[in-house]
Design an enzyme around this catalytic site. Sequence first.
Site, short mmCIF file in Angstrom:
data_model
loop_
_atom_site.label_atom_id
_atom_site.label_comp_id
_atom_site.label_asym_id
_atom_site.label_seq_id
_atom_site.Cartn_x
_atom_site.Cartn_y
_atom_site.Cartn_z
N ARG A 38 0.82 -1.22 0.00
CA ARG A 38 0.00 0.00 0.00
C ARG A 38 0.85 1.27 0.00
O ARG A 38 0.44 2.29 -0.56
CB ARG A 38 -0.95 0.00 1.21
CG ARG A 38 -2.01 1.11 1.18
CD ARG A 38 -3.02 0.93 2.31
NE ARG A 38 -4.14 1.83 2.17
CZ ARG A 38 -4.27 2.99 2.81
NH1 ARG A 38 -3.30 3.41 3.63
NH2 ARG A 38 -5.34 3.74 2.65
N ILE A 64 -7.19 8.05 -1.04
CA ILE A 64 -7.06 6.60 -1.01
C ILE A 64 -7.81 6.17 0.25
O ILE A 64 -7.52 6.65 1.35
CB ILE A 64 -5.59 6.13 -1.00
CG1 ILE A 64 -5.51 4.60 -0.86
CG2 ILE A 64 -4.76 6.83 0.07
CD1 ILE A 64 -4.09 4.04 -1.02
N SER A 65 -8.83 5.35 0.08
CA SER A 65 -9.70 4.99 1.21
C SER A 65 -8.92 4.22 2.27
O SER A 65 -7.89 3.60 2.00
CB SER A 65 -10.87 4.14 0.73
OG SER A 65 -11.72 4.87 -0.12
N GLN A 66 -9.44 4.27 3.50
CA GLN A 66 -8.78 3.56 4.59
C GLN A 66 -8.83 2.06 4.32
O GLN A 66 -9.75 1.55 3.67
CB GLN A 66 -9.44 3.88 5.92
CG GLN A 66 -10.86 3.38 6.07
CD GLN A 66 -11.54 3.93 7.31
OE1 GLN A 66 -12.05 5.04 7.30
NE2 GLN A 66 -11.52 3.16 8.38
N PRO A 67 -7.85 1.31 4.80
CA PRO A 67 -7.78 -0.12 4.50
C PRO A 67 -9.06 -0.89 4.84
O PRO A 67 -9.48 -1.75 4.06
CB PRO A 67 -6.60 -0.60 5.35
CG PRO A 67 -5.70 0.60 5.41
CD PRO A 67 -6.64 1.78 5.50
#
Length: 229
Positions: A38, A64-67
């Site tokens: 990531r 970028i979205s959270q995991p």
Amino acid sequence: MEWTETQFDRQRREMVDSLRRNGIQNPWVLEAFQEVRRHLFVPEEGRAHAYDDAAWPIGYGQTISQPFTVAYMTSLLADHVPGGSGRPFGRVLEIGTGSGYQAAILEAIGYSVFSVERLPVLYHQAKAKFHRFGLPITCRLGDGTLGWPEEAPFDGILVSAGAPSEPKALKEQLAENGSMVIPVGNRGMQVMTLVTRKGARFEREQYQNFAFVPLVGREGWDDKNTLLY
């Protein structure tokens, strides 16, 4: 401070452990999150925090979205496309390439991935990353709300932005028994929705609430201040 690959590897393992503790159980999804680095999809200034469970800005009003969010959406898709207990496979369309991380996760799982991005700079950056990392992901620049009719039908569609409603064009590009994962709601909050095609009908299941950047396009939100092409 210069971070090493060993440090990133440790952080990635900790991220996967956290996802598992928070309910992500699909083994193919967890394997993909362990495989995909990531930190290579996060801007330089955010790499030390790449494996925190937090979204990170990538410019142009996008993130970028959270995991956990990425894992949640991906698990919904992988649990239904194509269904069954084996490794997922099939053709998947992603709407909103962004950093390229979500597409890389889908590819690592085993899908043939197509991705549409509306912002030229993000499109070119993601395309360059896919080439650099040897990822066989097909991407194009355009209005994601209209999908990719030339490549349809798709076994799965994953929409990485919040929609005011389900775009008709995307539903029509689903294969029979294909499923679309899409956050639907207002600009502030959306319900994660699974839409599955059954002939001329579309069945829906609703899940948790999330907050995404808006899905802009002809069948999404209108944003005249944003350059589409």
